[in-house]
Design an enzyme around this catalytic site. Structure first.
Site, PDB file in Angstrom:
ATOM      1  N   GLU A 128       0.827  -1.212   0.000  1.00 46.26           N
ATOM      2  CA  GLU A 128       0.000   0.000   0.000  1.00 46.26           C
ATOM      3  C   GLU A 128       0.863   1.264   0.000  1.00 46.26           C
ATOM      4  OE1 GLU A 128      -2.837  -0.664  -1.027  1.00 46.26           O
ATOM      5  OE2 GLU A 128      -4.239  -0.420   0.640  1.00 46.26           O
ATOM      6  N   THR A 181      -5.553   7.856  -5.034  1.00 41.41           N
ATOM      7  CA  THR A 181      -5.616   8.016  -3.585  1.00 41.41           C
ATOM      8  C   THR A 181      -4.840   9.251  -3.141  1.00 41.41           C
ATOM      9  OG1 THR A 181      -5.840   5.637  -3.284  1.00 41.41           O
ATOM     10  CG2 THR A 181      -5.141   6.908  -1.369  1.00 41.41           C
TER      11      THR A 181
END
Length: 306
Positions: A128, A181
């Protein structure tokens, strides 16, 4: 055993009032990873089907997560990974999390499962970090553990599995645009008013209580985001109308899935979830936005060995 295939499901993070701490695992969409032992140390991504993503292991979330695991276990071990992407990157339903979690579960399985699923979270989080610059756990946790999860702390890592009400269904509509994101985080405010923090905390506590009590009306009242949704919703076409019509169709609540652009709705029962999906589709049909729709029960198992 020298090879294994795993199904790594999609997920929804934040769940309105649970920014960066709540997540839930889906059942109907995900990636498939084929992993085999190799004589060469490290990780090699041999093929990616379905999306144009980096094959270089240090730039691929599955590769980075796998390398983090091997650095802890034995850097001299090696694995090849082939990825079939069923989740579109930037869709807001945990594309990077699925690949990262699937990689560490598959490698761990071939090593004889030296790590628990909870311990694998830390390795998947490194994937991530590559995807969005932050090693967050709200997506990888439900993918690895199944169901709803709450990240109480990242350092030290403390993840709690919550109850998943049997009749709770999730409807997702994904407009075919990409919201990165990093961009979605850039619009967030650095400071909060005390009243916002108090209201958000109250909703989060009530939502967790509603999940454990299987109190659908309490879940409905708690699915309110005072912090993130007001600013991120501007990045999603037709968001306010999607939310309005989904709720009119019977949804318990509607919000942004992860960083967007997908929008999720929670419903009690599959029939209501399907009606909610039709209502959301009609909004995008009217304004000419192409989309994908997913309707899923909660996946209480997470990544599955095939």
């Amino acid at each position: 055993m020298s090879n294994v295939s795993v199904f790594a499901p999609a997920s929804v993070a934040n769940i309105s009032c649970g920014f960066d701490v709540l997540g839930v695992c889906l059942k109907s969409v995900g990636d498939i990873l084929h992993i085999e032992e190799a004589s060469k140390p490290g990780i090699e991504i041999t093929e990616i089907i379905g999306q144009d993503l980096p094959l270089e292991a240090t730039k691929n979330v599955a590769g980075v997560a796998g390398l983090a695991l091997l650095a802890d276990y034995n850097p001299e071990r090696g694995f090849n990974i082939k990825i079939e992407k069923g989740i579109k990157p930037g869709s807001g339903i945990g594309s990077s999390s699925a690949s990262a979690a699937g990689a560490v579960v598959g490698i761990n399985h071939l090593l004889g499962n030296p790590y628990t699923r909870n311990q694998l979270i830390a390795f998947a989080m490194e994937g991530e970090r590559v995807a969005c610059g932050t090693a967050h756990a709200d997506n990888v946790s439900p993918v690895l553990l199944g169901g709803f999860t709450l990240v109480r702390s990242v350092n030290p890592l403390d993840v709690i599995t919550l109850n998943s009400p049997l009749e709770l269904m999730i409807t997702i509509i994904h407009p075919e645009i990409e919201v990165k994101t990093a961009d979605a985080r850039a619009v967030l405010l650095d400071k909060l008013h005390l009243k916002q923090a108090v209201a958000q905390t109250a909703n989060l506590g009530a939502l967790v209580t509603g999940l454990f009590k299987e109190d659908y009306e309490l879940i409905r009242r708690s699915l309110v985001d005072h912090i993130v949704e007001p600013v991120r919703s501007m990045l999603i076409p037709g968001f306010s109308e999607l939310k309005k019509r989904a709720n009119q169709a019977g949804a318990l609540g509607t919000g942004i899935s992860g960083s967007g652009p997908s929008v999720f709705a929670l419903s009690k029962g599959m029939e209501t979830a399907q009606n909610v999906g039709l209502a959301m589709q009609k909004v995008y049909d009217e304004i000419g936005v192409p989309y994908d729709t997913y309707i899923s029960p909660i996946n209480e198992k997470g990544v599955k060995i095939l």
